[in-house]
Design a protein around this motif. Sequence first.
Motif, PDB file in Angstrom:
ATOM      1  N   LYS A  44       0.843  -1.372  -0.009  1.00 22.91           N
ATOM      2  CA  LYS A  44       0.014  -0.096  -0.090  1.00 22.91           C
ATOM      3  C   LYS A  44       0.872   1.196   0.081  1.00 22.91           C
ATOM      4  O   LYS A  44       0.224   2.154  -0.298  1.00 22.91           O
ATOM      5  N   PHE A  45       2.182   1.082   0.342  1.00 27.25           N
ATOM      6  CA  PHE A  45       3.166   2.198   0.427  1.00 27.25           C
ATOM      7  C   PHE A  45       4.142   2.303  -0.590  1.00 27.25           C
ATOM      8  O   PHE A  45       5.061   3.002  -0.458  1.00 27.25           O
ATOM      9  N   VAL A  46       4.007   1.442  -1.668  1.00 25.45           N
ATOM     10  CA  VAL A  46       4.893   1.312  -2.581  1.00 25.45           C
ATOM     11  C   VAL A  46       4.043   1.840  -3.752  1.00 25.45           C
ATOM     12  O   VAL A  46       3.017   1.746  -4.070  1.00 25.45           O
ATOM     13  N   LEU A  47       4.902   2.786  -4.830  1.00 27.26           N
ATOM     14  CA  LEU A  47       4.311   3.589  -5.697  1.00 27.26           C
ATOM     15  C   LEU A  47       4.856   3.061  -7.024  1.00 27.26           C
ATOM     16  O   LEU A  47       6.152   2.434  -7.039  1.00 27.26           O
ATOM     17  N   ARG A  48       4.089   3.167  -8.067  1.00 29.60           N
ATOM     18  CA  ARG A  48       4.474   2.652  -9.483  1.00 29.60           C
ATOM     19  C   ARG A  48       5.202   3.871 -10.191  1.00 29.60           C
ATOM     20  O   ARG A  48       4.771   5.042  -9.999  1.00 29.60           O
ATOM     21  N   VAL A  49       6.290   3.395 -10.875  1.00 31.12           N
ATOM     22  CA  VAL A  49       7.202   4.342 -11.538  1.00 31.12           C
ATOM     23  C   VAL A  49       6.782   4.500 -13.129  1.00 31.12           C
ATOM     24  O   VAL A  49       6.743   3.408 -13.817  1.00 31.12           O
ATOM     25  N   PRO A  50       6.538   5.715 -13.536  1.00 28.70           N
ATOM     26  CA  PRO A  50       6.273   5.839 -14.989  1.00 28.70           C
ATOM     27  C   PRO A  50       7.519   5.200 -15.854  1.00 28.70           C
ATOM     28  O   PRO A  50       8.635   5.583 -15.427  1.00 28.70           O
ATOM     29  N   PRO A  51       7.331   4.606 -16.985  1.00 31.64           N
ATOM     30  CA  PRO A  51       8.370   3.715 -17.564  1.00 31.64           C
ATOM     31  C   PRO A  51       9.345   4.604 -18.318  1.00 31.64           C
ATOM     32  O   PRO A  51      10.553   4.341 -18.608  1.00 31.64           O
ATOM     33  N   ASN A  52       9.016   5.867 -18.649  1.00 33.92           N
ATOM     34  CA  ASN A  52       9.671   6.834 -19.598  1.00 33.92           C
ATOM     35  C   ASN A  52      10.649   7.439 -18.856  1.00 33.92           C
ATOM     36  O   ASN A  52      11.174   8.643 -19.489  1.00 33.92           O
ATOM     37  N   LEU A  53      10.903   7.522 -17.678  1.00 34.75           N
ATOM     38  CA  LEU A  53      11.689   8.491 -16.826  1.00 34.75           C
ATOM     39  C   LEU A  53      12.972   8.154 -16.394  1.00 34.75           C
ATOM     40  O   LEU A  53      12.931   6.743 -16.068  1.00 34.75           O
ATOM     41  N   ASP A  54      13.930   8.982 -16.441  1.00 33.90           N
ATOM     42  CA  ASP A  54      15.199   8.619 -15.844  1.00 33.90           C
ATOM     43  C   ASP A  54      15.252   8.120 -14.431  1.00 33.90           C
ATOM     44  O   ASP A  54      14.704   9.096 -13.745  1.00 33.90           O
ATOM     45  N   LEU A  55      15.587   7.105 -14.031  1.00 34.01           N
ATOM     46  CA  LEU A  55      15.428   6.719 -12.608  1.00 34.01           C
ATOM     47  C   LEU A  55      16.164   7.656 -11.577  1.00 34.01           C
ATOM     48  O   LEU A  55      15.531   7.620 -10.349  1.00 34.01           O
ATOM     49  N   ALA A  56      17.351   7.885 -11.787  1.00 27.87           N
ATOM     50  CA  ALA A  56      18.086   8.757 -10.851  1.00 27.87           C
ATOM     51  C   ALA A  56      17.452   9.920 -10.807  1.00 27.87           C
ATOM     52  O   ALA A  56      17.477  10.613  -9.707  1.00 27.87           O
ATOM     53  N   GLY A  57      16.647  10.407 -11.784  1.00 24.70           N
ATOM     54  CA  GLY A  57      16.080  11.855 -11.512  1.00 24.70           C
ATOM     55  C   GLY A  57      14.715  11.484 -10.895  1.00 24.70           C
ATOM     56  O   GLY A  57      13.898  12.462 -10.568  1.00 24.70           O
ATOM     57  N   VAL A  58      14.180  10.378 -10.926  1.00 21.41           N
ATOM     58  CA  VAL A  58      12.795  10.037 -10.157  1.00 21.41           C
ATOM     59  C   VAL A  58      13.137  10.149  -8.814  1.00 21.41           C
ATOM     60  O   VAL A  58      12.080  10.504  -8.136  1.00 21.41           O
ATOM     61  N   ALA A  59      13.979   9.383  -8.341  1.00 30.51           N
ATOM     62  CA  ALA A  59      13.992   9.083  -6.725  1.00 30.51           C
ATOM     63  C   ALA A  59      13.753  10.547  -6.047  1.00 30.51           C
ATOM     64  O   ALA A  59      12.839  10.250  -5.002  1.00 30.51           O
ATOM     65  N   PRO A  60      14.514  11.645  -6.497  1.00 28.05           N
ATOM     66  CA  PRO A  60      13.856  12.848  -5.648  1.00 28.05           C
ATOM     67  C   PRO A  60      12.423  13.197  -5.653  1.00 28.05           C
ATOM     68  O   PRO A  60      11.905  14.142  -4.924  1.00 28.05           O
ATOM     69  N   LEU A  61      11.455  12.786  -6.636  1.00 30.42           N
ATOM     70  CA  LEU A  61      10.109  13.059  -6.793  1.00 30.42           C
ATOM     71  C   LEU A  61       9.568  12.600  -5.622  1.00 30.42           C
ATOM     72  O   LEU A  61       8.519  13.179  -5.045  1.00 30.42           O
ATOM     73  N   LEU A  62      10.227  11.602  -5.006  1.00 31.19           N
ATOM     74  CA  LEU A  62       9.245  10.854  -3.857  1.00 31.19           C
ATOM     75  C   LEU A  62       9.299  11.591  -2.356  1.00 31.19           C
ATOM     76  O   LEU A  62       8.548  11.582  -1.558  1.00 31.19           O
ATOM     77  N   CYS A  63      10.134  12.634  -2.484  1.00 33.40           N
ATOM     78  CA  CYS A  63      10.035  13.694  -1.264  1.00 33.40           C
ATOM     79  C   CYS A  63      10.036  15.111  -1.808  1.00 33.40           C
ATOM     80  O   CYS A  63       8.963  15.916  -1.705  1.00 33.40           O
ATOM     81  N   ALA A  64      11.139  15.551  -2.361  1.00 32.85           N
ATOM     82  CA  ALA A  64      10.983  16.794  -3.245  1.00 32.85           C
ATOM     83  C   ALA A  64       9.808  17.204  -4.104  1.00 32.85           C
ATOM     84  O   ALA A  64       9.423  18.092  -3.901  1.00 32.85           O
ATOM     85  N   GLY A  65       9.538  16.112  -4.565  1.00 34.16           N
ATOM     86  CA  GLY A  65       8.215  16.167  -5.748  1.00 34.16           C
ATOM     87  C   GLY A  65       6.988  16.263  -5.091  1.00 34.16           C
ATOM     88  O   GLY A  65       6.377  17.348  -5.246  1.00 34.16           O
ATOM     89  N   ILE A  66       6.717  15.422  -4.195  1.00 41.17           N
ATOM     90  CA  ILE A  66       5.404  15.396  -3.606  1.00 41.17           C
ATOM     91  C   ILE A  66       5.283  16.572  -2.706  1.00 41.17           C
ATOM     92  O   ILE A  66       4.232  17.231  -2.256  1.00 41.17           O
ATOM     93  N   THR A  67       6.314  16.903  -1.866  1.00 37.73           N
ATOM     94  CA  THR A  67       6.266  18.031  -0.893  1.00 37.73           C
ATOM     95  C   THR A  67       5.928  19.386  -1.680  1.00 37.73           C
ATOM     96  O   THR A  67       5.293  20.361  -0.998  1.00 37.73           O
ATOM     97  N   THR A  68       6.323  19.638  -2.923  1.00 38.36           N
ATOM     98  CA  THR A  68       6.020  21.016  -3.504  1.00 38.36           C
ATOM     99  C   THR A  68       4.642  20.567  -4.393  1.00 38.36           C
ATOM    100  O   THR A  68       3.791  21.749  -4.433  1.00 38.36           O
ATOM    101  N   PHE A  69       4.392  19.576  -4.986  1.00 32.47           N
ATOM    102  CA  PHE A  69       3.269  19.594  -5.749  1.00 32.47           C
ATOM    103  C   PHE A  69       2.157  19.425  -4.878  1.00 32.47           C
ATOM    104  O   PHE A  69       0.961  20.231  -5.228  1.00 32.47           O
ATOM    105  N   SER A  70       2.046  18.793  -3.755  1.00 27.93           N
ATOM    106  CA  SER A  70       0.619  18.602  -3.026  1.00 27.93           C
ATOM    107  C   SER A  70       0.269  20.141  -2.572  1.00 27.93           C
ATOM    108  O   SER A  70      -0.839  20.518  -2.872  1.00 27.93           O
ATOM    109  N   PRO A  71       1.214  21.097  -1.872  1.00 32.39           N
ATOM    110  CA  PRO A  71       0.511  22.400  -1.415  1.00 32.39           C
ATOM    111  C   PRO A  71       0.281  23.093  -2.963  1.00 32.39           C
ATOM    112  O   PRO A  71      -0.875  23.975  -2.793  1.00 32.39           O
ATOM    113  N   MET A  72       0.776  22.977  -3.818  1.00 35.25           N
ATOM    114  CA  MET A  72       0.478  23.719  -5.160  1.00 35.25           C
ATOM    115  C   MET A  72      -0.704  23.270  -5.666  1.00 35.25           C
ATOM    116  O   MET A  72      -1.717  24.250  -6.199  1.00 35.25           O
ATOM    117  N   ARG A  73      -1.096  22.199  -5.640  1.00 31.74           N
ATOM    118  CA  ARG A  73      -2.665  21.524  -5.954  1.00 31.74           C
ATOM    119  C   ARG A  73      -3.661  21.851  -4.740  1.00 31.74           C
ATOM    120  O   ARG A  73      -4.631  22.488  -5.387  1.00 31.74           O
TER     121      ARG A  73
END
Length: 352
Positions: free
Chosen positions: A143-172
């Motif tokens: 339930k706490f594991v996320l699916r990764v879009p296949p087209n993205l570079d994995l080294a650059g995906v990792a930071p989405l899991l905190c830096a990404g969601i922490t900025t996306f959520s308040p913007m939404r």
Amino acid sequence: MYNAKAYSAASATSPLASTPIPRRDPGDNDVQIEILFCGICHSDLHQVRNEWSEAMPTVYPCVPGHEIVGRVTSVGSAVTAFKAGDLAAVGCMVDSDRTCPECQAGQEQFCPNFTLTYNFPDSHGTAPVTYGGYSDGIVVDEKFVLRVPPNLDLAGVAPLLCAGITTFSPMRHWNVSKGKKVGVVGLGGLGHMGVKFAHALGAHVVVFTTSPNKKEDALRLGADEVVISKNADEMKKHAGSFNFILDAVSADHDINAYLGLLARDGNLTLVGAPEKPLAISAFNLIMGRRSLSGSPIGGIAETQEMLDFCGEHNITADVEVIPIQKVNEAYERLLKSDVKYRFSIDMASLKA
Ligand code: NAP
Ligand code: ZN
């Protein structure tokens, strides 16, 4: 239980060093992941050095890391969403009570009984506290594991899991969209993701930075304007004009300078979590009925939505990939704002 390879800190003043750590054997609902990349969040540094001793005292040894991406190596018998070989990601939470109103609403980040990915009591009893992603593997409830879009570079995906969601959520939450004027303060790991999202959501984006050498990058990342925040005249030009400002600064700074830039009913959301309290002038809020709020990470469904949004818009973090052996050096550079714009640890280096 079995042993995994990891890097941990033994105290607030010790460097991170190689250590074996226990991981639980995967249960029926668990996904076992080989970690390929883990981002370095400034929160890792705050916690390793026990800078949040009042809110979240650090328990040692501390294995940080909550920006995790990897490949599934095995799954428990009840797991339906993942199979061996799939890409998978884990962010700041590994569990919650699932029954409280927040969990029912898909807002696990507000669950009073959530389990953070590291430095949090381990309900499975594998160790006194949870151990994070500076490791070659992790076992997490599906339930706490996320699916990764296949087209993205994995080294650059990792930071989405905190830096990404922490900025996306308040913007939404604050409806960042076309026609809105949005400020992002601090062009670090979080800030640069904030710029990418605000731009992708159609807002007019202004970056506030203390680093004049980041100006060109800020424009490339999607900013429409860049303000060097030490320049009072440049700041004054924007007085009373912003609908929303995201403050992603990791250290002590004058937040009043930004509250004064909000328009009527404008909001400033703090995502940065400096060690010391910030002083706030009441009049900066009273005049213009402005509001100040904070925001923690995001729920699991919203994190998946953010990852899917990134897949559609081809968004990843700008990363400098490092071997784990350089992690202590990376922490020193992070303190000097000397990274463009997130360190991502290549976990294959743990095998060396
Ligand atoms: P980071 O990469 O180190 O970025 C912080 C940025 O703040 C720097 O790049 C710098 O930007 C600016 N800055 C640093 N020192 C400053 C100072 N003394 N005065 C003014 N500006 C300064 O850190 P991060 O990983 O993005 O994390 C930022 C903060 O968010 C940390 O406190 C972290 O713990 C927190 N955080 C919160 C959440 C949450 O759920 N709310 C989640 C993750 C992280 P410029 O060079 O552009 O000025
Ligand atoms: Zn983080």
